[in-house]
Design an enzyme around this catalytic site. Structure first.
Site, PDB file in Angstrom:
ATOM      1  N   ASP A   1      13.533 -86.416  35.266  1.00  9.08           N
ATOM      2  CA  ASP A   1      13.438 -86.135  33.835  1.00  9.08           C
ATOM      3  C   ASP A   1      12.536 -84.930  33.627  1.00  9.08           C
ATOM      4  OD1 ASP A   1      11.009 -87.324  34.400  1.00  9.08           O
ATOM      5  OD2 ASP A   1      10.887 -88.399  32.492  1.00  9.08           O
TER       6      ASP A   1
ATOM      7  N   ASP B   1       8.422 -87.674  36.221  1.00  6.30           N
ATOM      8  CA  ASP B   1       7.768 -88.928  36.599  1.00  6.30           C
ATOM      9  C   ASP B   1       8.769 -90.074  36.708  1.00  6.30           C
ATOM     10  OD1 ASP B   1       8.296 -89.351  33.911  1.00  6.30           O
ATOM     11  OD2 ASP B   1       6.265 -90.010  33.390  1.00  6.30           O
TER      12      ASP B   1
ATOM     13  N   ASP C   1       9.464 -84.253  32.899  1.00  9.79           N
ATOM     14  CA  ASP C   1       8.160 -84.107  33.542  1.00  9.79           C
ATOM     15  C   ASP C   1       8.140 -84.723  34.929  1.00  9.79           C
ATOM     16  OD1 ASP C   1       8.247 -86.757  32.655  1.00  9.79           O
ATOM     17  OD2 ASP C   1       6.109 -86.835  32.206  1.00  9.79           O
TER      18      ASP C   1
ATOM     19  N   SER D   1       8.209 -85.960  28.178  1.00  7.53           N
ATOM     20  CA  SER D   1       8.988 -86.657  29.198  1.00  7.53           C
ATOM     21  C   SER D   1      10.486 -86.417  29.034  1.00  7.53           C
ATOM     22  CB  SER D   1       8.634 -88.144  29.161  1.00  7.53           C
ATOM     23  OG  SER D   1       9.165 -88.831  30.266  1.00  7.53           O
TER      24      SER D   1
END
Length: 448
Positions: A241, A245, A243, A102
């Site tokens: 960010d 999400d 990834d 992440s």
């Protein structure tokens, strides 16, 4: 065996336990066995990843573990985490795996799991999988070993799904949008989706090299995007960010609007349209008291959960709510997705800009936040600073000082070896003294 799963899967520094290739193989075998216990049908898993160099290693190790138990593996390559949730369900897979840490630095990596319904696994399922990892699982017979196949159109499927959440009759013509992809998983899908909807796109953080994910860019470092907004005269910035999400939005002046401000906007809008399920928003204990007051003034409720977007989703599912998220930028809109989706949230904000004909600076300032301060203290493996007597005493004193007009929250991070100390209070000086008292006590305990 030490507990592997944190608040969002397994995470740590690559090539250091638990994030080693050997452990990834064991994890793959365990989840493969867990989700293929019914041998009467063919079982499949989809695997996505972000742009970290170690993603290649973990992709191969997980594939080996999964195929060893008979699972067929579909490799998506670099895609956002919400794409894995979406494609797990749409491709009728038994399991989805996202390889990502992440917002963490490039040296870290992690493994997140989605069930066949596209939602993250429950605590109980993770505990069952940990037990299988500890026990070890038998390999499939030679003739039942699984296959692996590369899926080349995963990102295009995701782009179409994200665009379908945007009002069909609406376009983004005339809007100049900076999109910061953090050199991560959305470096291709986010600019493409925005361009296809008509926006003038100014992409930054779209040159991943395996080492620069989240480095000086993205939702945790929006300074570059802020400078780009101002220098290009852009209307707004969408900062994702690694990834994708989570999202942080910037107005036309480069000023940050966090997840709380976005949730306030959407909750009020959806409530006015009769779309906000059960007149409530779900957020974590980290969300600002100002958000709670804003909602109360509109006759709406704030349902708080533990920190972690999957706990937000669990509460949403249990209570029948359709909007939730975190101050950090995880935004969950269950009418559209099963997990936090930064790009989808960004598109909803752009739709509100077009619909209201208001600038981002107006839409990102819905309430005055109660002064809030968050400080972190890093600790070493095996240390338990929150159990130290001096820390407990400092916490008790800080709670007493803030009682009645604020609150204190101390917790261990579920993704990094950090103690997080957060306080809110109308009196900023008193709040800062309370936080510093606890931070100093924790730092002393760590240094012993």
């Amino acid at each position: 065996m030490d507990k592997l799963f944190g608040t969002d899967g397994v995470r740590g520094t690559a090539n250091i336990h638990p994030m080693t290739a050997e452990m990834a193989l064991r994890i793959g075998a365990a989840v493969g066995r867990y989700f293929s216990r019914d041998r009467s049908s063919v079982h499949r898993v989809v695997i996505g990843k972000d742009t970290r160099l170690s993603g290649y290693m973990f992709e191969n190790a997980l594939t080996a573990g999964l195929t060893s138990t008979g699972m067929n593996v579909l490799l998506l390559g670099p895609v956002p985490t919400p794409a894995v949730g979406l494609l797990t369900r749409s491709m009728r897979a038994d399991l989805g795996v996202m390889i990502s840490a992440s917002h963490n630095p490039a040296a870290d990596n992690g493994i997140k799991f989605f069930g066949p319904d596209g939602f993250k696994l429950s605590d109980q399922m993770e505990a069952d999988i940990e037990a299988l990892i500890a026990e070890g699982v038998p390999a499939a017979e030679a003739e039942n070993i699984g296959r692996a196949k590369r899926i080349d159109d995963g990102r295009f499927r995701y782009i179409e799904r994200v665009k379908s959440s945007f009002p069909r009759q609406m376009r983004l013509d005339g809007l100049k949008v900076v999109v910061d992809c953090a050199n991560g998983a959305a470096h291709r899908v986010a600019p493409e989706a925005l361009w296809e909807l008509g926006a003038t796109v100014i992409p930054v953080g779209v040159d991943p090299n395996g080492h620069n994910i989240n480095k000086g860019c993205g939702s945790t470092h929006p300074e570059m995007a802020a400078e780009t907004v101002v220098s290009h005269g852009a209307d707004v910035a969408i900062c994702l960010d690694g990834d994708a999400d989570r999202v942080i939005l910037l107005d036309e002046n480069g000023k940050v609007g966090d997840g709380d401000q976005f949730m306030a906007l959407m909750a009020a809008r959806w409530a006015a349209e009769g779309r906000l399920a059960n007149d409530a928003l779900v957020a974590t204990v980290m969300s600002n008291l100002g958000l709670e007051h804003f909602l109360a003034d509109k006759g709406l409720r704030l349902e708080r959960t533990a920190v972690g977007d999957r706990y937000v989703v669990e509460r949403m599912r249990a209570g029948g709510f359709n909007l939730g998220g975190e101050q950090s930028g995880h935004i969950v809109m269950s009418d559209y997705a099963t997990t936090g989706d930064g790009l989808m949230a960004g598109l909803q904000f752009l739709a509100e800009m077009v619909r209201s004909e208001k600038p981002a600076s107006t839409l990102l300032h819905n309430f005055e936040p109660v002064p809030q301060l968050l400080k972190n203290v890093r600790f070493a493996a095996g240390q338990t600073p929150l159990e130290a007597p001096n820390v407990k005493q400092a916490i008790a004193q800080a709670e007493a000082d803030l009682a009645g007009a604020g609150r204190l929250l101390i917790r261990k991070s579920g993704t990094e070896p950090l103690v997080r100390v957060m306080a809110e209070h109308e009196n900023a000086d008193m709040m800062e003294r309370a936080v510093d008292r606890v931070v100093e006590a924790v730092a002393d305990a760590v240094s012993l």
